[in-house]
Write an enzyme that holds these catalytic residues in place. Structure first.
Site, PDB file in Angstrom:
ATOM      1  N   HIS A 467      35.645  53.119  38.125  1.00 18.38           N
ATOM      2  CA  HIS A 467      36.417  52.214  39.120  1.00 18.38           C
ATOM      3  C   HIS A 467      37.703  51.609  38.378  1.00 18.38           C
ATOM      4  O   HIS A 467      38.883  51.800  39.001  1.00 18.38           O
ATOM      5  CB  HIS A 467      35.446  50.901  39.335  1.00 18.38           C
ATOM      6  CG  HIS A 467      36.184  50.060  40.236  1.00 18.38           C
ATOM      7  ND1 HIS A 467      35.852  49.934  41.615  1.00 18.38           N
ATOM      8  CD2 HIS A 467      36.863  48.784  39.801  1.00 18.38           C
ATOM      9  CE1 HIS A 467      36.643  48.652  41.947  1.00 18.38           C
ATOM     10  NE2 HIS A 467      37.401  48.265  41.225  1.00 18.38           N
ATOM     11  N   GLU A 468      37.343  51.091  37.100  1.00 16.24           N
ATOM     12  CA  GLU A 468      38.704  50.359  36.247  1.00 16.24           C
ATOM     13  C   GLU A 468      39.634  51.687  35.948  1.00 16.24           C
ATOM     14  O   GLU A 468      40.822  51.630  36.044  1.00 16.24           O
ATOM     15  CB  GLU A 468      38.075  49.733  34.995  1.00 16.24           C
ATOM     16  CG  GLU A 468      37.302  48.795  35.358  1.00 16.24           C
ATOM     17  CD  GLU A 468      37.732  47.686  36.292  1.00 16.24           C
ATOM     18  OE1 GLU A 468      39.090  47.521  36.686  1.00 16.24           O
ATOM     19  OE2 GLU A 468      36.947  46.947  37.190  1.00 16.24           O
ATOM     20  N   HIS A 471      41.833  52.242  38.991  1.00 20.90           N
ATOM     21  CA  HIS A 471      42.993  51.302  38.835  1.00 20.90           C
ATOM     22  C   HIS A 471      44.083  51.803  37.849  1.00 20.90           C
ATOM     23  O   HIS A 471      45.411  51.685  38.136  1.00 20.90           O
ATOM     24  CB  HIS A 471      42.710  50.030  38.394  1.00 20.90           C
ATOM     25  CG  HIS A 471      41.839  49.040  39.678  1.00 20.90           C
ATOM     26  ND1 HIS A 471      42.365  48.856  40.831  1.00 20.90           N
ATOM     27  CD2 HIS A 471      40.712  48.557  39.469  1.00 20.90           C
ATOM     28  CE1 HIS A 471      41.569  48.190  41.518  1.00 20.90           C
ATOM     29  NE2 HIS A 471      40.520  48.019  40.817  1.00 20.90           N
ATOM     30  N   HIS A 474      46.177  54.288  39.038  1.00 22.22           N
ATOM     31  CA  HIS A 474      47.371  53.856  39.991  1.00 22.22           C
ATOM     32  C   HIS A 474      48.595  53.209  39.035  1.00 22.22           C
ATOM     33  O   HIS A 474      49.768  53.490  39.547  1.00 22.22           O
ATOM     34  CB  HIS A 474      46.543  52.873  40.672  1.00 22.22           C
ATOM     35  CG  HIS A 474      47.470  52.506  42.050  1.00 22.22           C
ATOM     36  ND1 HIS A 474      46.790  51.504  42.636  1.00 22.22           N
ATOM     37  CD2 HIS A 474      48.399  52.776  42.657  1.00 22.22           C
ATOM     38  CE1 HIS A 474      47.662  50.997  44.189  1.00 22.22           C
ATOM     39  NE2 HIS A 474      48.508  52.081  43.979  1.00 22.22           N
TER      40      HIS A 474
HETATM   41 ZN   LIG Z   1      38.558  46.703  41.391  1.00 25.52          ZN
END
Ligand SMILES: [Zn+2]
Length: 677
Positions: A467-468, A471, A474
């Site tokens: 998940h991290e 990010h 991104h």
């Molecule tokens: Zn998040």
């Protein structure tokens, strides 16, 4: 000139952690605020007529060194803090807030911004420039810059009152939580509770000089009771106490506060020219307006409700079977769900952990990033670290071009806050034709290695890392011009797409085979375990979805109303909002709104739907990968070109459609959740 006020003369222009002393921060921040003020005055006193370049771009690139230093400082305050840093944070935060307000309230500056905005059609701006202009203008207008003096002071009054009410709401709630205590003196009444929970309850009682076991409404005490306690009376007592917080008509009651907050928010929105508070908030969201959100929730509700009812009936039948329970209540749900889940899956973390050695998982996520986006990660030791545990990587593409600097900080420490997050030390941007690449970091609190065992992650920690890292991608793959539109600087209901979509790879055989290998034997994780992980992940998904939808609908009822003055009774209003989503018998002592801190205290007003919205996006996006192969370069490139690299340069719906070829549809989520075939 201190180390912080001059350009960092370091490899990659990285943060010079080793040379900064704590006492450097405050004077540097004060100096840099002054410098930024001078940059603002240079804009406002410019004798030339306002243009996009001399006003909007100049504003965008003002205060860059200040931003650089404050991001280093506040990142440290989260990941490696101490009393000195916390004290400095308390001293500099008001200075930064004041500086921010001085910009928003600067009328000369606003006049220049507005005169550019008013002729925006004729300026020949590209999409990103148009977005920047819009964002800068709204930064003023949404705070009342267009209002006359009377209305401006009205707005400030409303803001002041709202701040006080939100504070009061939170204080009441906290006082209610802290007030409740339930002591048990007969050990037989603790039946079903895990040893750890009992021990904690005993210690808590001792700390207050009480005999027995003490339970409170704090999550570490409350949740195990609702999940494991076989004592139905105890569950009922705790559930009623939790459900009636700030709803007892006493001095800690929040009903008046809820009504006032909803009403003031509507007044504020009206003053600024919006029909409702939800219209005001959603203007800056992918969903755009309340109608979209309501349709979205309604569509999900139609699909989830039959599944939820089915699950609920099965759960009731299970409770009847097991304990001859006839009147299934709210406080029975967590307990029997857990029992049923154990019966169906018997999946525990200890079985999975040996397959998830941290180093293997890191290699896995890097390999996946390589297969999808051609990225290479090389560990380096030439840049400063703020703690010896931090790993640093140079990220390049396959052509060997520098893409980003990547920091990874995995283990808990005294100075680190809980949870996991991605952050950045420097955004990507282009200024004077020179591109600056980003410095991105992820911070987690994973199981530490011991003398005899490496760091073995729970499955939840594995998905957290993905998940991290999503990010982080991104941030790392950003290719924009303006720093305030770069990387994760996107609308709130879009920011979780890259992170959540990456989690999907953790459930795929082809991906797990790359890294989920037993740390001693090297054996790949057995597929029946993977299958169990998948199935248990969607256990009771119908009921969970219904619950999330009900909160979203309640939020939209409060904030999508253009007639909040007509609302007189909080409980009645809430019951109407819940009418279509209720499974359990009504409990008259309970009220959700008076304790709904997400929307009445925190920043989620008109935003609760975002949880489900982001899931729809990630499931829909991942389905595209699945159609073409989860390592499809073609789909990955589209995702990079249209989403990851684009940051907030354009409305997210436009970006998403360019990636996917169509608007997101909820079917993929419903399929993944097993709610439709
Ligand atoms: Zn998040």
């Amino acid at each position: 000139m201190s180390i912080l006020t001059s350009p960092f003369n370091t490899p990659y222009n990285s943060a010079p952690f080793n040379s900064i002393k704590n006492e450097d921060y405050k004077p540097a921040i004060i100096t840099l605020i002054e410098e930024a003020r001078k940059e603002i005055s240079a804009i406002t006193s410019n004798p030339d007529a306002p243009t996009f370049e001399n006003t909007i771009e100049a504003l965008e690139f003002s205060g860059q060194q200040l931003d650089r230093v404050t991001s280093v400082f506040f990142n440290l305050n989260s990941a490696e803090t101490n009393e000195d840093i916390q004290k400095i944070a308390q001293e500099v935060s008001p200075l930064l807030t004041e500086f921010g307000n001085d910009i928003t309230l600067n009328e000369t500056l606003f006049k220049r911004v507005k005169s550019v905005y008013d002729v925006k059609e004729s300026l020949g701006l590209n999409t990103e420039q148009t977005t920047l202009l819009d964002k800068k203008y709204k930064g003023f207008s949404r705070n009342g810059a267009n209002l006359n003096e009377t209305d401006k002071s009205k707005l400030r009054e409303i803001d002041k009152e709202l701040a006080t009410l939100k504070l009061k709401f939170g204080e009441n709630l906290l006082a209610e939580t802290n007030k409740f205590q339930h002591i048990i003196t007969n050990e037989a009444e603790l039946n079903g509770l895990p040893e750890g929970t009992k021990e904690a309850a005993k210690q808590l009682a001792e700390s207050k000089n009480l005999e027995g076991w003490l339970f409170t409404l704090d999550y570490p005490s409350y949740i195990p009771v609702m999940t494991y306690s076989a004592n139905r009376e105890l569950r009922k007592t705790m559930s009623l106490a939790a459900g009636s917080k700030s709803f007892k008509g006493d001095n800690l009651d929040n009903q008046e506060n809820v009504l006032k907050i909803a009403n003031l928010r509507q007044q504020r929105a009206n003053l600024l020219g919006y029909n409702t508070h939800a219209n005001f908030v959603l203007e800056e969201r992918m969903a755009k307006n309340p109608e979209t959100v309501k349709t979205f929730l309604k569509e999900l509700l139609d699909k989830a409700k039959p599944a939820a009812i089915k699950e609920f009936e099965e759960l009731k039948a299970f409770a009847k079977d097991l304990d001859d329970l006839d009147d299934f209540q709210k406080w029975d749900s967590g307990y029997y769900s857990e029992k049923l889940k154990q019966k169906l899956f018997s999946l525990d973390d200890e079985k999975l952990k040996p397959y998830f050695k941290l180093e293997n998982v890191i290699d896995g996520v890097f390999t996946i990033a390589n297969k999808l986006f051609n990225l290479e990660f090389n560990e380096i030791d030439v840049v400063d670290k703020y703690h010896e545990d931090v790993l640093t990587y140079e990220v390049t593409n396959t052509k060997g071009e520098f893409i980003a600097l990547f920091y990874a900080d995995f283990f808990p420490r005294a100075g680190k806050r809980n949870g996991a997050w991605m952050t950045s030390y420097k955004p990507q941007f282009v200024k004077d034709n020179e591109e600056e690449r980003p410095h991105v970091s992820i911070v987690c609190n994973f199981t530490k290695p011991t003398k005899t065992k490496p760091s073995l992650l729970t499955f939840n920690e594995v998905t957290t890392l993905f998940h991290e890292f999503g990010h982080a991608l991104h941030g790392m793959l950003a290719e924009t011009t303006y720093p305030s539109l770069s990387g994760t600087s996107v609308f709130w209901d879009f920011v979780e797409l890259p992170s959540q979509v990456l989690e999907n790879w953790c459930f795929e055989k082809e991906a797990l085979e790359l890294f989920a290998k037993h740390y001693e034997t090297g054996e790949t994780i057995p597929m029946e375990l993977v299958q169990k992980i998948k199935e248990s992940a969607t256990f009771h998904e119908g009921m969970q979805t219904l619950r999330q939808i009900s909160f979203g609908l309640l939020d939209m009822s409060w904030h999508g109303s253009d007639n909040t003055v007509s609302i007189k009774n909080v409980k009645d209003f809430e019951s109407k909002a819940f009418a279509n989503t209720n499974l359990y018998p009504e409990v008259k002592e309970n009220c959700m709104s008076t304790a709904f801190s997400h929307i009445f205290q925190g920043g989620y007003s008109s935003g609760y739907y975002s949880y489900k919205w982001a899931e729809v996006l990630d499931a829909d996006a991942f389905e595209y990968f699945k159609e073409e192969g989860i390592f499809s370069k073609d789909v990955a490139t589209k995702f990079k070109d249209n989403v990851l690299s684009q940051g907030g340069t354009e409305n997210p719906m436009a970006l998403y459609k360019r990636f996917r070829g169509q608007e997101p549809k909820p079917e993929a989520l419903l399929r993944r959740a097993g709610l439709i075939k």
